[in-house]
Write an enzyme that holds these catalytic residues in place. Structure first.
Site, short mmCIF file in Angstrom:
data_model
loop_
_atom_site.label_atom_id
_atom_site.label_comp_id
_atom_site.label_asym_id
_atom_site.label_seq_id
_atom_site.Cartn_x
_atom_site.Cartn_y
_atom_site.Cartn_z
N ASN A 105 -5.17 4.12 0.24
CA ASN A 105 -6.22 4.27 -0.76
C ASN A 105 -5.82 5.27 -1.84
OD1 ASN A 105 -7.52 2.56 0.90
ND2 ASN A 105 -8.96 4.05 1.74
N VAL A 106 -6.24 4.96 -3.05
CA VAL A 106 -5.91 5.84 -4.18
C VAL A 106 -7.13 6.63 -4.63
CG1 VAL A 106 -4.08 4.26 -4.97
CG2 VAL A 106 -6.37 4.05 -5.96
N ASP A 107 -8.26 6.47 -3.91
CA ASP A 107 -9.52 7.05 -4.38
C ASP A 107 -9.67 8.55 -4.15
OD1 ASP A 107 -10.17 7.20 -1.60
OD2 ASP A 107 -11.14 5.24 -1.66
N HIS A 122 0.20 4.85 -1.84
CA HIS A 122 0.08 4.08 -3.09
C HIS A 122 -0.34 4.98 -4.26
CE1 HIS A 122 -0.45 0.04 -0.73
NE2 HIS A 122 0.79 0.48 -0.74
N CYS A 130 3.83 10.81 -16.62
CA CYS A 130 4.34 10.54 -17.96
C CYS A 130 5.45 9.49 -17.88
CB CYS A 130 4.84 11.84 -18.58
SG CYS A 130 5.55 11.54 -20.20
N CYS A 153 5.53 15.77 -24.00
CA CYS A 153 6.49 15.00 -24.79
C CYS A 153 5.85 13.88 -25.60
CB CYS A 153 7.58 14.44 -23.87
SG CYS A 153 7.02 13.04 -22.90
N GLY A 190 -9.56 -0.35 8.60
CA GLY A 190 -10.01 -0.95 7.34
C GLY A 190 -8.94 -1.41 6.38
N THR A 191 -7.92 -2.06 6.91
CA THR A 191 -6.93 -2.66 6.00
C THR A 191 -6.71 -4.11 6.38
OG1 THR A 191 -4.66 -2.60 5.17
CG2 THR A 191 -5.01 -1.65 7.35
C1 BJW Z 1 -13.87 -2.86 6.58
C2 BJW Z 1 -15.07 -2.51 6.01
C3 BJW Z 1 -15.78 -1.55 6.70
C4 BJW Z 1 -14.24 -3.95 4.72
N1 BJW Z 1 -15.29 -1.00 7.82
N2 BJW Z 1 -13.40 -2.35 7.69
C5 BJW Z 1 6.72 -11.04 0.52
C6 BJW Z 1 6.92 -10.45 1.75
C7 BJW Z 1 6.94 -9.07 1.89
C8 BJW Z 1 6.69 -8.25 0.81
C9 BJW Z 1 6.46 -8.83 -0.40
C10 BJW Z 1 6.49 -10.22 -0.55
N3 BJW Z 1 6.27 -10.49 -1.84
C11 BJW Z 1 6.07 -9.34 -2.52
C12 BJW Z 1 6.19 -8.30 -1.64
C13 BJW Z 1 6.03 -6.88 -1.90
C14 BJW Z 1 4.59 -6.48 -2.17
C15 BJW Z 1 3.64 -7.13 -1.17
O1 BJW Z 1 3.44 -6.67 -0.07
N4 BJW Z 1 2.99 -8.20 -1.55
C16 BJW Z 1 2.11 -8.90 -0.62
C17 BJW Z 1 0.80 -9.24 -1.32
C18 BJW Z 1 2.84 -10.07 -0.03
N5 BJW Z 1 4.59 -5.05 -1.98
C19 BJW Z 1 4.97 -4.24 -2.95
O2 BJW Z 1 5.31 -4.66 -4.05
C20 BJW Z 1 5.02 -2.76 -2.63
N6 BJW Z 1 6.30 -2.28 -2.93
C21 BJW Z 1 7.39 -2.65 -2.23
O3 BJW Z 1 7.30 -3.34 -1.24
O4 BJW Z 1 8.57 -2.18 -2.76
C22 BJW Z 1 9.77 -2.82 -2.31
C23 BJW Z 1 9.77 -4.25 -2.83
C24 BJW Z 1 9.52 -4.51 -4.16
C25 BJW Z 1 9.52 -5.84 -4.63
C26 BJW Z 1 9.71 -6.91 -3.76
C27 BJW Z 1 9.94 -6.63 -2.40
C28 BJW Z 1 9.96 -5.30 -1.95
C29 BJW Z 1 4.00 -2.00 -3.45
C30 BJW Z 1 2.62 -2.36 -3.06
C31 BJW Z 1 1.62 -1.65 -3.95
C32 BJW Z 1 0.22 -2.13 -3.67
N7 BJW Z 1 -0.67 -1.59 -4.55
C33 BJW Z 1 -2.08 -1.95 -4.47
C34 BJW Z 1 -2.79 -1.87 -5.81
C35 BJW Z 1 -2.65 -0.60 -6.51
C36 BJW Z 1 -3.51 -0.68 -7.74
C37 BJW Z 1 -4.67 0.26 -7.63
O5 BJW Z 1 -5.30 0.43 -6.58
O6 BJW Z 1 -4.98 0.81 -8.67
O7 BJW Z 1 -2.70 -1.13 -3.49
S1 BJW Z 1 -2.39 -3.60 -3.91
C38 BJW Z 1 -3.89 -3.22 -3.10
O8 BJW Z 1 -3.70 -3.67 -1.75
C39 BJW Z 1 -3.97 -1.67 -3.07
C40 BJW Z 1 -4.22 -1.42 -1.59
O9 BJW Z 1 -3.81 -0.13 -1.22
C41 BJW Z 1 -3.46 -2.54 -0.91
C42 BJW Z 1 -3.91 -2.81 0.49
O10 BJW Z 1 -5.21 -3.29 0.50
P1 BJW Z 1 -6.19 -2.91 1.69
O11 BJW Z 1 -6.43 -1.47 1.73
O12 BJW Z 1 -5.73 -3.53 2.94
O13 BJW Z 1 -7.56 -3.56 1.15
P2 BJW Z 1 -8.09 -5.06 1.35
O14 BJW Z 1 -9.18 -5.26 0.37
O15 BJW Z 1 -7.00 -6.05 1.35
O16 BJW Z 1 -8.69 -5.07 2.83
C43 BJW Z 1 -9.83 -4.34 3.18
C44 BJW Z 1 -10.02 -4.51 4.68
O17 BJW Z 1 -11.11 -3.68 5.08
C45 BJW Z 1 -10.37 -5.94 5.10
O18 BJW Z 1 -9.59 -6.28 6.24
C46 BJW Z 1 -11.85 -5.86 5.48
O19 BJW Z 1 -12.19 -6.74 6.57
C47 BJW Z 1 -11.97 -4.42 5.91
N8 BJW Z 1 -13.29 -3.85 5.70
N9 BJW Z 1 -15.24 -3.27 4.83
C48 BJW Z 1 -14.08 -1.48 8.29
N10 BJW Z 1 -16.99 -1.15 6.22
ZN ZN Z 2 6.00 13.71 -20.88
#
Ligand code: BJW
Ligand code: ZN
Length: 245
Positions: A105-107, A122, A130, A153, A190-191
């Protein structure tokens, strides 16, 4: 809700754990009113990730990306940590230097609750970086100007957040890897478990011998892999783990 037996089992494993590692995702903050990414009202239902959360999107239209972040900063600024964030702090206080929190989480709500031993893998929406000199600074201005610039800068600032296709910070990944390979219990809260590298953390911890416990409102692609899957709201279930086994 999980049965009392399942909660008891989770408490027993926690009580026996010398080292504890926790991974959190958007679900823990959903109970504070912060939208998740992939749920029914999730951010990715209304916005396309490739338009907003990639370096290419920022290069193409930084104003649009900053508009989105300004909107989210405004929304998150009104939110408070909930009982699950506070329970995680309590776990940190009990395990002292034997617990590590990894959050996607970024919050900033874990820090706001008082968590100190954590990796924000993240990034953090309250930090800017910058694009010229690379300096990272905390910034809580709301709203930021449509195209904010660096005081040092004058280059364009960007959110200090890891977008799709960007690598995570090596130092953080190294620290997480250590915490995953050296814990007795790995608690995943919660992911959706679909975004890498975090999506692979449960397998790493399990292969290294940890008991993996998941807390999620629904089943996830990881539910079959974990040892114990507790279905329910984080705000209700995480505090239950604090009671004696
Ligand atoms: C509850 C609840 C309650 C609800 N109680 N539970 C193929 C295979 C493997 C990797 C890749 C691939 N293709 C591309 C990739 C790489 C990519 C990736 O993984 N993509 C997938 C989509 C396939 N990853 C990356 O690019 C990462 N970098 C990396 O791997 O570098 C090396 C590399 C680069 C390039 C290619 C390959 C390798 C970087 C990932 C950055 C993700 N950033 C984000 C957005 C940032 C923007 C922002 O926030 O401002 O981060 S994506 C978004 O998803 C955010 C989150 O942190 C992240 C995870 O989401 P999260 O937290 O799981 O949320 P939700 O909504 O998905 O789920 C919520 C859950 O809560 C649910 O299960 C609900 O049921 C539950 N819930 N209420 C308990 N009350
Ligand atoms: Zn700067």
């Amino acid at each position: 809700m999980p049965t009392d037996d399942h909660i008891l089992l989770a408490r027993r494993h926690l009580a026996a754990a010398r080292k504890l590692t926790i991974l959190t995702g958007a679900g823990i903050s959903a109970d504070s009113g912060v939208p998740t990414f992939r749920g029914a009202d999730g951010l990715w239902r209304n916005f396309r990730p490739e338009d907003l959360a990639t370096p290419e999107a920022f290069e193409r239209d930084p104003r649009l990306v900053w508009e989105w972040y300004n909107w989210r900063r405004e929304l998150i600024a009104t939110k408070q940590p909930n009982s699950a964030h506070h329970a995680v702090v309590e776990l940190e206080q009990r395990w002292v230097d034997r617990m590590w929190l990894i959050t996607q989480n970024v919050d900033g709500l874990h820090r706001a609750a008082g968590s100190q031993r954590l990796s924000e893998i993240h990034g953090n929406i309250w930090k800017v970086r910058c694009t010229g000199c690379g300096v990272v600074s905390e910034n809580r201005e709301i709203p930021l100007p449509p195209l904010p610039t660096c005081r040092l800068c004058q280059a364009l600032l960007r959110p200090h957040i890891v977008w799709f296709g960007e690598s995570l910070w090596e130092e953080e990944i190294h620290r997480c890897d250590e915490a995953l390979r050296d814990c007795d219990v790995f608690l995943v809260i919660g992911t959706s478990g679909v975004v890498y590298p975090a999506a692979g953390f449960a397998s790493v911890a399990k292969e290294a011998g940890a008991m993996v416990i998941e807390i999620n409102l629904d089943r996830t692609p990881q539910s079959n892999l974990v040892d114990l899957s507790l279905q329910g709201r984080a705000k209700d279930l995480v505090p239950l783990l604090l009671y004696p086994a």
